[in-house]
Enzyme design. Structure first.
Site, mmCIF file in Angstrom:
data_model
loop_
_atom_site.group_PDB
_atom_site.id
_atom_site.type_symbol
_atom_site.label_atom_id
_atom_site.label_comp_id
_atom_site.label_asym_id
_atom_site.label_seq_id
_atom_site.Cartn_x
_atom_site.Cartn_y
_atom_site.Cartn_z
ATOM 1 N N LYS A 1 0.846 -1.196 0.000
ATOM 2 C CA LYS A 1 0.000 0.000 0.000
ATOM 3 C C LYS A 1 0.883 1.247 0.000
ATOM 4 O O LYS A 1 1.961 1.258 0.613
ATOM 5 C CB LYS A 1 -0.901 -0.041 1.237
ATOM 6 C CG LYS A 1 -1.980 1.029 1.303
ATOM 7 C CD LYS A 1 -2.840 0.801 2.538
ATOM 8 C CE LYS A 1 -3.932 1.841 2.705
ATOM 9 N NZ LYS A 1 -4.731 1.600 3.922
ATOM 10 N N SER B 1 -9.546 1.420 3.144
ATOM 11 C CA SER B 1 -8.735 2.240 2.268
ATOM 12 C C SER B 1 -7.636 1.455 1.529
ATOM 13 O O SER B 1 -6.981 1.997 0.643
ATOM 14 C CB SER B 1 -8.073 3.365 3.070
ATOM 15 O OG SER B 1 -7.156 2.843 4.028
ATOM 16 N N SER C 1 -9.890 -0.868 7.219
ATOM 17 C CA SER C 1 -9.216 -0.617 5.938
ATOM 18 C C SER C 1 -8.533 -1.827 5.321
ATOM 19 O O SER C 1 -8.146 -1.780 4.154
ATOM 20 C CB SER C 1 -8.202 0.519 6.096
ATOM 21 O OG SER C 1 -8.869 1.738 6.279
#
Length: 498
Positions: free
Chosen positions: A84, A166, A190
């Site tokens: 990420k 996310s 997330s």
């Protein structure tokens, strides 16, 4: 050599890839090239990858040569993993949390988790797109959107099926077989949220099991990195590498005694036998018909595996208002500290400067505004303020003594069951672990309130008390092996490859 290698990597698990590498059926260089080709062919409609590591092939070559000289380092030797975009890597890739303000920022050091992956021999293949600032930018921001990368779409129905966030790009990339696995981060849902909607496995560890050093921060007391994979086994392999004490993260020193060297030892298809699992029905009240049917089906599977369901478990914290000032205080303090250490050439070095930068580049940066940033800037960011201390005390007490721990003790259950991310807020405030596993695929053509069809993947999530990862991994693996719901999405070729 492997026949039809492009097809072979689809759904290939880490051990299968590693065995092929050991036999010499494929090299890590060839493996990297296969994933890069797949990304080029199929990622454009999904938009999961933000950038690729320009040194990936050379790193793979070095690891191939090391394998020949001295043997493999472990199960991740020569295996491509994606990260990420809020996880620092000190290499030629940028770390931006999806923000155009940090689009050219090179982190001064590897994050602890990135360093652990490199030490294990993993190839950091690229950075994945994400909801900007881990959804700290604005509450109205669409899941998976960032000013730097645009919007991530779900490979099971781009533009129709909800992506979740996310860690949107991380989950989508794994679902689409663009890497063997991914590392996401979670503050509140997330990892488990996008994992469920992308039919993959996500583990949100207990705070203190995995270091936060080198993660662009949102919440000191809730942030954690964790693995996203196509199977519980692969997630456990990655967690075994990530977990461990870090001198720069005090929470991991306190949690060091709970670290296990190999989480795959807890993979047990019979783990459900004799286990009592509570279902907090409060968190099911807003479910549409299709996802509720998936939860009910999961309950029947658990019972068929020898587990006992304790239905309609209640928790005193259900429906309370969490003190959201806690994250706002922590975001300001953490982000100011992080930005201050960046290279002088980066245009922002504080939250206030970031807000000003976004205003100056509003056409690109402020599609959804920045109310999350300004509300954090309005706090002092001082973590001894009475407002912050009282809020943190409230959240922890309600999520633990009046939440997860209450339910486990009051109903004599070993774990709790939720659909997808419905239990993520309570686990986030408690700092407790979650694991999401594919729970079923809805196919009824209904529309959600947000306009997305409710067709698509759903995950089920097991929750437990602090450092209960061994138990949760066993339960998730047992459920996974009994159902094997996951299947790969049918991908749409990128326009330029047609």
């Amino acid at each position: 050599m492997i026949e039809a290698p492009q097809q072979w990597i689809v759904e290939a698990d880490i051990d299968t890839i590693q065995e092929a590498l050991e036999r010499g059926d494929i090299t890590s260089v060839q493996l990297v090239l296969l994933y890069l080709e797949r990304i080029r062919n199929y990622d454009r409609p999904i938009n999961s990858m933000l950038e690729l590591n320009p040194d990936a092939i050379e790193i793979a070559q070095a690891l191939d040569e090391e394998r020949q000289r001295t043997g493999r380092r472990g199960r991740l030797h020569g295996i491509p993993i994606v990260l990420k975009d809020n996880i620092d890597t000190h290499d030629k890739m940028h770390t931006s949390a999806g923000s155009i303000a940090l689009a050219q920022s090179i982190a001064p050091d590897d994050a602890f988790v990135a360093a652990r992956l490199r030490e294990a021999g993993a190839i950091l293949l690229g950075k994945t797109n994400m909801t900007e600032w881990a959804n700290g930018m604005a509450e109205s921001m669409w899941a998976g959107y960032s000013s730097r990368g645009g919007l991530v779409l779900n490979p099971y129905g781009p533009g129709n099926v909800f992506i979740g966030g996310s860690s949107s790009g991380s989950a989508a990339a794994v679902a689409a077989n663009f890497a063997a696995g991914a590392i996401g981060t979670e503050t509140s849902g997330s990892i488990v949220n996008p994992s469920g909607y992308n039919f993959v496995v996500g583990i949100k560890p207990t705070i203190g099991l995995v270091s936060r050093t080198g993660l662009i921060p949102l919440s000191l007391t809730q942030d954690t990195a964790g693995p996203i994979a196509r199977s519980v086994k692969d997630a456990a392999i990655m967690l075994s590498v990530l977990a461990g004490p870090d001198e720069q993260d005090a929470a991991t020193l306190a949690g060091a005694e709970h670290v296990h060297g190999d989480y795959t030892t807890f993979l047990n298809k019979d783990a459900m036998q004799g286990i009592r699992i509570g279902v907090p029905r409060y968190y099911c009240e807003s479910l549409d018909e299709a996802p509720l049917a998936i939860l009910e089906s999961a309950i029947r599977v658990i019972q068929s595996l020898g587990g006992t369901i304790v239905d309609n478990v209640s928790v005193p914290c259900a429906g309370i208002e969490w003190d959201r000032s806690v994250v706002r205080y922590e975001f300001k303090r953490g982000l100011d500290d992080y930005l201050a250490k960046l290279n002088p050439n980066v245009p922002v070095h504080s939250l206030a400067e970031l807000i000003a930068f976004n205003e100056q580049h509003a056409d690109q940066a402020l599609k959804y505004g920045q109310r999350g940033l300004t509300r954090s800037e309005d706090t002092t960011g001082v973590l001894t303020d009475e407002i912050y201390v009282n809020g943190l005390r409230h959240n922890r007490h309600m999520s633990r003594e009046q939440g997860i721990d209450y339910a486990l003790k009051e109903y004599d259950v070993d774990a709790l069951l939720f659909l997808g991310h419905n239990g993520s807020e309570i686990a986030a405030r408690a700092g407790y672990p979650l694991i999401t596993v594919p729970g079923g695929y809805a196919d009824d053509g209904r529309l959600s309130a947000a306009g997305y069809i409710t067709d698509g993947p759903y995950g089920i999530t097991f929750a437990g008390t602090a450092f209960s990862e061994p138990l949760l991994i066993g339960l998730a693996h047992s459920f996974e092996q009994a159902t094997k719901y996951r299947f790969p999405p049918t991908l749409i070729p990128s326009p330029e490859t047609q």
